[in-house]
Design a protein around this motif. Structure first.
Motif, mmCIF file in Angstrom:
data_model
loop_
_atom_site.group_PDB
_atom_site.id
_atom_site.type_symbol
_atom_site.label_atom_id
_atom_site.label_comp_id
_atom_site.label_asym_id
_atom_site.label_seq_id
_atom_site.Cartn_x
_atom_site.Cartn_y
_atom_site.Cartn_z
ATOM 1 N N ARG A 94 23.974 42.195 38.874
ATOM 2 C CA ARG A 94 25.049 42.903 38.174
ATOM 3 C C ARG A 94 25.892 43.711 39.160
ATOM 4 O O ARG A 94 27.123 43.725 39.062
ATOM 5 C CB ARG A 94 24.453 43.824 37.104
ATOM 6 N N TYR A 131 26.337 43.185 42.311
ATOM 7 C CA TYR A 131 27.103 42.267 43.143
ATOM 8 C C TYR A 131 28.271 41.683 42.367
ATOM 9 O O TYR A 131 29.364 41.523 42.899
ATOM 10 C CB TYR A 131 26.197 41.140 43.643
ATOM 11 N N LYS A 132 28.091 41.402 41.051
ATOM 12 C CA LYS A 132 29.158 40.832 40.234
ATOM 13 C C LYS A 132 30.307 41.829 40.083
ATOM 14 O O LYS A 132 31.489 41.480 40.183
ATOM 15 C CB LYS A 132 28.600 40.444 38.872
ATOM 16 N N ARG A 133 29.980 43.125 39.821
ATOM 17 C CA ARG A 133 31.012 44.149 39.676
ATOM 18 C C ARG A 133 31.780 44.317 40.983
ATOM 19 O O ARG A 133 33.003 44.411 40.993
ATOM 20 C CB ARG A 133 30.342 45.464 39.272
ATOM 21 N N TYR A 184 32.200 42.137 43.262
ATOM 22 C CA TYR A 184 32.990 40.933 43.489
ATOM 23 C C TYR A 184 34.273 40.952 42.664
ATOM 24 O O TYR A 184 35.338 40.558 43.138
ATOM 25 C CB TYR A 184 32.149 39.708 43.125
ATOM 26 N N GLN A 185 34.197 41.423 41.411
ATOM 27 C CA GLN A 185 35.391 41.486 40.561
ATOM 28 C C GLN A 185 36.422 42.451 41.136
ATOM 29 O O GLN A 185 37.627 42.178 41.153
ATOM 30 C CB GLN A 185 34.994 41.915 39.148
ATOM 31 N N GLN A 186 35.974 43.631 41.627
ATOM 32 C CA GLN A 186 36.911 44.594 42.216
ATOM 33 C C GLN A 186 37.576 44.010 43.450
ATOM 34 O O GLN A 186 38.795 44.127 43.633
ATOM 35 C CB GLN A 186 36.164 45.880 42.566
ATOM 36 N N GLU A 187 36.836 43.415 44.266
ATOM 37 C CA GLU A 187 37.405 42.827 45.472
ATOM 38 C C GLU A 187 38.369 41.708 45.133
ATOM 39 O O GLU A 187 39.428 41.561 45.751
ATOM 40 C CB GLU A 187 36.266 42.287 46.351
ATOM 41 N N ASN A 188 38.063 40.971 44.115
ATOM 42 C CA ASN A 188 38.924 39.850 43.731
ATOM 43 C C ASN A 188 40.260 40.345 43.186
ATOM 44 O O ASN A 188 41.321 39.779 43.454
ATOM 45 C CB ASN A 188 38.193 38.989 42.712
ATOM 46 N N THR A 189 40.230 41.459 42.384
ATOM 47 C CA THR A 189 41.469 42.026 41.832
ATOM 48 C C THR A 189 42.364 42.529 42.943
ATOM 49 O O THR A 189 43.580 42.303 42.961
ATOM 50 C CB THR A 189 41.127 43.167 40.859
ATOM 51 N N SER A 217 44.013 39.728 44.743
ATOM 52 C CA SER A 217 45.040 39.052 43.930
ATOM 53 C C SER A 217 46.352 39.824 43.966
ATOM 54 O O SER A 217 47.437 39.236 44.049
ATOM 55 C CB SER A 217 44.550 38.913 42.489
#
Length: 703
Positions: free
Chosen positions: A660, A662-664, A666-671, A674
């Protein structure tokens, strides 16, 4: 093709005419070792046995009675033989297949007197014996003519032949140069070697072999020789050896003992392992293969300070004699010099040549000094034919006894257990020491601590004019560093908890000394060497009173005479001096040392139950060494299961939390990535959003 066919027929007719003109009593066999016909020449089934029974003798008899049978091949692995109406010369010899699992027998015509062997010569293609040639015949002759010359040689005994093949286009038989030799591969193992295809080695099976020429056997554990010629059921080791010694239809080179369907089986072999090497041995648990070995004319003499070893070679010897591990020490080796006697004189003390010292544990002041000598046929390298020989002396206050424990192969170079060296004169009686299982009475060489054993010293024949007594029984490690005296010089036990007195057993069939004991070992070695001094008495040895109601089956000490004997582990000594008498005609005794080597291993011990707490709760009930199974208490098992489940839950929970987080992340880094990519696509960066000064065409500045 037609020329080849006509040549084939010419050879066949020539040999057929030769056999037709041969008297019936001169039709003999020759054995060809290591070859069989190619698949282009198919044979006819001659004989077959079930259950891998030997077929050699039956096949020889059937082919001899069958006129069309010119040669046959024995397949030892399937117990079958196939016959051919053509001889080996009729085949294309360079197309024959090399096969160590067969024996090829071919009819020939030879005049032989006083020889009842089923085959007269053994031929080994591609082999040669170097040296010791009697003469070379001047002209090229056939194989049969060469063999007949060997049989007819009277000036010097012909034991083997070297035959070098030469092409003779106009000849219907193979022609070559014949060289006779007065030795063979058994006498000169280091000179027998592989050679080119056009050279062959013939061994005369009818050469005179004296009774002492082969006086010992090398023992191979857990193996038999694959080529079996005869089989006997219900034979003991000694009976099997006697069968081998008395076999006359061929030269017995060794025998094997094994157990098949709870029956003791004796296997007789006309070949040995030196022909095809170790691959000819078949591993079978509990089996034993015994191979004949030649005697060596070696003597040992001791003074107070030196040990002298003398070797009289039968043939020219250019090798080296040295003490094992001291081959480069000038005092510990000597080089051969043709047929001259070789003498190696070494100091007994100081451990200069690996002579180890072992002393008795009582006040008898007996000392054993012994070492391992190597007889090496090549001065530079070791080969399979080399020998390792134990030599030494036993000193005491009253006498000096010369000891030779025979041949004992102990390292990886020598895979067998060794042989016995016996002098050229074999005198009766014979004596044997062995150790057997107390319950099964089967000889043992590998045991465990505590096993009930019985030591037996037996004299043969049982109804002979001699009796035996034994004393000074020592158990020692292989290197002789640790030792313990079991029986003193009178034959009385030194510690009844370890070894008892010997009991004499006399009947119509046996005369022996026995002692029952439990197997023991030294902490430093698993090998226990038992060494005992045996005395021979005329008619009867008087028992000895050891006190405390203990009687030893021996005699009171009289005048004794030193004797050299050469023995090895578990073998029979086959020589003693002639019976001696003093000036008054009273009986004098003769002494002889015997030795037996036993491997004693630690007993498999299971631990006691593991107890915990004041209530003596059982945590571990036991452990089975055979199946590797652990017996555990029920409550302990439940506790272990609960602990294991909780551990798995904790590990899974930690894994989910990490996923969990790592998923959070990853989402912040992805935003963030982008947004940056979007700004770049519109030519906007974070710096472009800052206030800027703009210059217009009318030079007016606006912000």
């Amino acid at each position: 093709m037609m020329n080849l066919l006509f040549g084939f027929l010419a050879i066949k007719l020539a040999f057929g005419a030769q056999l037709m003109n041969c008297p019936r009593n001169q039709v003999k066999f020759e054995k060809i070792i290591g070859l069989r016909p190619s698949h282009d020449f198919s044979g006819y089934l001659l004989h077959k046995q079930q259950n891998h029974e030997p077929v050699t003798v039956e096949c020889l008899s059937k082919c001899l009675s069958k006129d069309d049978c010119v040669s046959f091949v024995v397949y030892y692995n399937v117990s079958e033989c196939y016959w051919y109406n053509s001889r080996l010369d009729a085949f294309q010899e360079n197309e024959n297949l090399i096969d160590s699992g067969v024996g090829w027998f071919e009819k020939t015509c030879l005049y032989v007197t006083k020889c009842d062997k089923m085959w007269i010569f053994e031929r080994v293609p591609g082999a040669i014996l170097i040296g010791n040639n009697i003469k070379t015949l001047p002209n090229r002759i056939t194989r049969r003519e060469c063999q007949q010359h060997c049989l007819d040689e009277t000036a010097n005994p012909c034991k083997s032949v070297k035959f070098r093949i030469f092409d003779e286009p106009n000849s219907t038989e193979t022609m070559g140069i014949c060289t006779l030799s007065d030795t063979d591969r058994h006498l000169m193992p280091n000179s027998y070697r592989v050679s080119s295809y056009n050279e062959e080695y013939f061994e005369n099976q009818c050469s005179n072999v004296t009774t002492n020429e082969f006086c010992a056997y090398e023992e191979y554990e857990n193996a038999i020789l694959g080529h079996v010629d005869m089989k006997y059921d219900g034979k003991s080791k000694n009976e099997c050896e006697e069968v081998c010694e008395n076999t006359t239809i061929f030269n017995c080179r060794g025998y094997s003992t094994t157990t098949i369907n709870s029956t003791q089986v004796c296997l007789i072999h006309s070949e040995d392992s030196k022909l095809h090497g170790p691959k000819s041995l078949i591993e079978i648990d509990g089996a034993r293969y015994y191979e004949k070995a030649r005697c060596l004319n070696i003597t040992v003499d001791c003074t107070e300070t030196y040990i002298t070893i003398r070797y009289q070679p039968e043939i020219s010897f250019g090798g080296k004699i040295y003490m094992n591990g001291y081959s480069e020490n000038l005092e510990c080796y000597v080089l051969g010099n043709g047929k001259q006697m070789i003498t190696l004189k070494m100091p007994l003390f100081g451990n200069q040549c690996g002579i180890s010292e072992a002393k008795s544990t009582n006040n008898q002041n007996r000392t054993l000094l012994s070492g391992t000598m190597v007889l090496q046929y090549n001065p530079l390298i070791q080969t399979q034919g080399d020998r390792l020989i134990k030599v030494g002396c036993i000193f005491s206050n009253e006498s000096k006894i010369i000891l030779g424990t025979g041949v004992n192969f102990t390292n990886s170079l020598f895979p067998n257990r060794g042989t016995t060296i016996v002098n050229s004169t074999t005198l009766q009686p014979t004596v044997e020491m062995r150790i057997v299982d107390f319950y099964t009475q089967k000889e043992v060489s590998d045991t465990q601590i505590g096993q009930e054993l019985q030591l037996i010293i037996e004299i043969k024949p049982a109804d002979g004019p001699y009796d035996i007594w034994a004393g000074h029984l020592i158990a020692m490690t292989e290197d002789g560093q640790d030792s313990i005296l079991l029986l003193d010089d009178k034959g009385c036990p030194t510690n009844l908890n370890i070894f008892p007195s010997l009991i004499k057993v006399v009947s119509n069939d046996t005369r022996k000394l026995t002692g029952n004991f439990q197997a023991f070992k030294f902490t430093s070695s698993a090998i226990v060497r038992f060494s005992v001094i045996v005395q021979f008495c005329s008619i009867h040895c008087i028992p000895v009173d050891c006190g405390n109601n203990i009687v030893s089956g021996g005699r009171k000490k009289r005048e004794i005479e030193p004797l050299m004997a050469e023995t090895t582990s578990g073998t029979t000594v086959k020589q003693i001096n002639k019976h001696q008498y003093d000036n008054q005609g009273r009986n004098k005794t003769v002494q002889m040392p015997l030795e037996f080597i036993l491997v004693v291993r630690n007993t498999k011990i299971s631990p006691d139950r593991l107890i915990y707490g004041e209530n003596n709760k059982i945590l571990v009930a036991g452990y089975d060494l055979v199946t590797n199974e652990v017996c555990i208490d029920y409550s302990l098992l439940i506790g272990i299961i609960i602990t294991w489940v909780l551990t798995q839950i904790i590990l899974i929970s930690c894994g989910l939390l990490m996923i969990r987080r790592y998923k959070r992340f990853y989402q912040q880094e992805n935003t963030t990535q982008s947004l940056e990519e979007l700004h770049k696509n519109f030519g906007l960066g974070f710096s472009n959003l800052e206030p800027r000064r703009v210059h217009w065409a009318d030079n007016g500045d606006f912000t």
